[in-house]
Motif scaffolding. Structure first.
Motif: not given
Ligand SMILES: [Zn+2]
Length: 165
Positions: A16, A18-19, A60, A106
């Motif tokens: 991910c 964003s993670c 998340h 996310h």
């Molecule tokens: Zn994430």
């Protein structure tokens, strides 16, 4: 896993994006603008718009109703703090906010400053995508990129100076 091509041309595999960003696995160009226990703010310079900020949660999650009480308070506090800094140090009069829950990453909110040239693409939500694409395809020049990076720096300074007691 998804393959993300970084601005330096390097490809990284991430579960991910964003993670990867909020955990520090990937450092965004321009660095972290500010962060709290629950949120992380940076600019995606692939869209070189001066003062654009992406505010992502560290957890998340995808949907607004997944935020805890503490995260909700932190979110609105940080969002308005960033907004205030955009106004005070960059003179940004209006901002468009964009957030979609069916993201492949996310929870993250785009804070897109509104500039006069953007009205050529419309006055409301329909203009957001063309504006972002225009910036990505036509504004990736040295002069504008310098302005974008300078804006990141002044925002970062404004948001991280110690509060006066
Ligand atoms: Zn994430």
């Amino acid at each position: 896993m998804r393959e993300i091509i970084l601005s330096n041309g390097k490809a990284v595999q991430v579960e991910c994006l964003s993670c990867a960003l909020t955990s520090g696995k990937i450092m965004p160009d321009g660095g972290v603008i500010t962060e709290t226990k629950y949120f992380h703010a940076h600019q995606d310079v692939a869209y070189p718009i001066k003062g654009l900020v992406i505010l992502a949660s560290k957890r998340h999650i995808k949907c607004f109703d997944e935020l805890t009480e503490e995260e909700k308070i932190d979110y609105i506090y940080l969002l308005s703090k960033i907004r205030k800094a955009q106004r005070e140090v960059l003179g940004i009069e209006y901002v468009y906010y964009f957030y979609n829950e069916d993201t492949t990453h996310h929870f993250h909110t785009w804070m897109v400053p509104r500039y006069d040239w953007m009205y050529d693409f419309g006055r409301s939500v329909e203009s957001v995508r063309p504006v972002l694409l225009h910036a990505r395809n036509n504004m990736n020049n040295e002069e504008n990129m310098k302005e974008v990076m300078d804006a990141i720096n002044v925002l970062t300074l404004a948001l991280n100076k110690r509060e006066a007691f």
